[in-house]
Design an enzyme around this catalytic site. Sequence first.
Site, PDB file in Angstrom:
ATOM      1  N   ILE A   1      21.636   3.171  13.058  1.00 47.49           N
ATOM      2  CA  ILE A   1      22.886   2.472  13.850  1.00 47.49           C
ATOM      3  C   ILE A   1      23.876   1.889  13.010  1.00 47.49           C
ATOM      4  O   ILE A   1      24.987   2.092  13.566  1.00 47.49           O
ATOM      5  CB  ILE A   1      22.428   1.342  14.862  1.00 47.49           C
ATOM      6  CG1 ILE A   1      21.835   0.046  13.966  1.00 47.49           C
ATOM      7  CG2 ILE A   1      21.109   1.767  16.057  1.00 47.49           C
ATOM      8  CD1 ILE A   1      21.845  -1.064  14.999  1.00 47.49           C
ATOM      9  N   ASP A   2      23.540   1.887  11.706  1.00 45.49           N
ATOM     10  CA  ASP A   2      24.356   1.412  10.914  1.00 45.49           C
ATOM     11  C   ASP A   2      25.602   2.236  10.411  1.00 45.49           C
ATOM     12  O   ASP A   2      26.600   1.856   9.751  1.00 45.49           O
ATOM     13  CB  ASP A   2      23.904   0.969   9.480  1.00 45.49           C
ATOM     14  CG  ASP A   2      22.903  -0.275   9.808  1.00 45.49           C
ATOM     15  OD1 ASP A   2      23.118  -0.732  10.864  1.00 45.49           O
ATOM     16  OD2 ASP A   2      22.106  -0.553   8.968  1.00 45.49           O
TER      17      ASP A   2
ATOM     18  N   GLY B   1      24.441  -4.613  10.460  1.00 44.37           N
ATOM     19  CA  GLY B   1      25.112  -4.114   9.534  1.00 44.37           C
ATOM     20  C   GLY B   1      24.907  -4.895   8.155  1.00 44.37           C
ATOM     21  O   GLY B   1      25.515  -5.933   7.937  1.00 44.37           O
ATOM     22  N   ARG B   2      23.917  -4.277   7.556  1.00 44.99           N
ATOM     23  CA  ARG B   2      23.465  -4.887   6.377  1.00 44.99           C
ATOM     24  C   ARG B   2      24.437  -4.871   5.023  1.00 44.99           C
ATOM     25  O   ARG B   2      24.796  -5.881   4.503  1.00 44.99           O
ATOM     26  CB  ARG B   2      22.228  -4.155   6.028  1.00 44.99           C
ATOM     27  CG  ARG B   2      21.239  -4.748   4.842  1.00 44.99           C
ATOM     28  CD  ARG B   2      20.014  -3.825   4.762  1.00 44.99           C
ATOM     29  NE  ARG B   2      18.949  -4.117   5.610  1.00 44.99           N
ATOM     30  CZ  ARG B   2      18.027  -3.207   5.933  1.00 44.99           C
ATOM     31  NH1 ARG B   2      18.242  -1.780   5.429  1.00 44.99           N
ATOM     32  NH2 ARG B   2      17.022  -3.446   6.501  1.00 44.99           N
TER      33      ARG B   2
HETATM   34  O1  F6P Z   1      18.425  -0.279   9.554  1.00 43.54           O
HETATM   35  C1  F6P Z   1      19.152  -0.343  10.831  1.00 43.54           C
HETATM   36  C2  F6P Z   1      19.003  -1.911  11.065  1.00 43.54           C
HETATM   37  O2  F6P Z   1      19.311  -2.234  12.455  1.00 43.54           O
HETATM   38  C3  F6P Z   1      20.035  -2.680  10.221  1.00 43.54           C
HETATM   39  O3  F6P Z   1      21.464  -2.854  10.844  1.00 43.54           O
HETATM   40  C4  F6P Z   1      19.476  -4.095  10.319  1.00 43.54           C
HETATM   41  O4  F6P Z   1      19.666  -4.905   9.099  1.00 43.54           O
HETATM   42  C5  F6P Z   1      18.025  -3.853  10.041  1.00 43.54           C
HETATM   43  O5  F6P Z   1      17.843  -2.417  10.597  1.00 43.54           O
HETATM   44  C6  F6P Z   1      16.931  -4.631  10.882  1.00 43.54           C
HETATM   45  O6  F6P Z   1      15.635  -4.582  10.533  1.00 43.54           O
HETATM   46  P1  F6P Z   1      14.551  -4.952  11.463  1.00 43.54           P
HETATM   47  O7  F6P Z   1      14.439  -3.942  12.481  1.00 43.54           O
HETATM   48  O8  F6P Z   1      13.351  -4.804  10.473  1.00 43.54           O
HETATM   49  O9  F6P Z   1      14.449  -6.488  11.835  1.00 43.54           O
END
Ligand code: F6P
Length: 342
Positions: free
Chosen positions: A126-127, A170-171
Amino acid sequence: MRVGMLTGGGDCPGLNAVIRAVVRKGAQSFGDEFVGFRDGWRGPLEDDTMTLDVDAVRGILPRGGTILGSSRTNPFAVDGGVERIKDSLASHGCDALIAIGGEDTLGVAARLADLGVAVVGVPKTIDNDLSGTDFTFGFDTAVNIATEAIDRLHTTAESHHRVLVVEVMGRHAGWIALHAGLAGGANIILIPERPFDIEKVCAQVESRFATRFSPIVVVSEGAVPAEGGSMTLVSGSKDAFGHVRLGGIGDRLASEIEHRTGKEARAVVLGHVQRGGSPTAFDRWLATRFGLHAIQAVHDGDLGIMTALRGTDIVRVPLSEGTKELKVVRPELYEEAEVLFG
Ligand code: F6P
């Protein structure tokens, strides 16, 4: 042929559309059989499989999530991980593996390809931060969900004359914040690529209130205050790929804005809502085409590649190239939006 398939990393709308397209085309055009590996790289590591045939993929096109399950397992962080994956693929008679994932899952696929594993990648996140492709599926759905939320927040913010801070995923890349913020008419957009100045943010909040409208601030979960500024953050725990688990900037920002401006400010964290539910038509279209092209690449013997979107064409790029760097928001794209802030 016998083809293994897995989905790794954070789930995203459109994964099932890829799985369906691969299986339908593989079975119909080539008489392929499939092995479904459960939960990303954990499946081949622990030899955990499920039946994957045309019956198993009926009706899944509009469904969010992934029928294969997902995890953030990193086989390179496990003793003998690579050998276990090779053994598992061999024991199921797999001629090739299709790995559907983001930077981490496809990064593993790229390293395995170098070690002789017959693998084809399909990019998802999704990012939208994979450099090899114009868009990843899942992104459009997330942007639509965030935009609808911003639309709704405008009316309630105005009724109560308060600031609403919307934290989106959005990391390392601010694509969701930028696209949803523009589409939803946000008054301030904060992204990881551009550390923010809290004093400037507060000035923009005040100027929005001066118009008798209430400010909506969209912030990526990975956004950070500028170094040396008067706002600081603490970092959290890490996952198997060493990424810090984020979340919390929305609340911090809201309390900082409230404290500095004297205006009531609340935070809304959209979180995993952005990843759940049915994919948009665009994401179904993109995911389906990626699936059709991935199984074709397997039959062309074009291994060690991932499918990618260039304009409206699906192309193949080496996995090592497609995962080499993150695609972040270019400064000029952010600056283009800034004229609408405040
Ligand atoms: O990699 C996609 C993502 O949705 C990022 O936007 C977000 O930082 C991360 O995954 C969240 O991860 P998790 O599902 O492990 O909480």
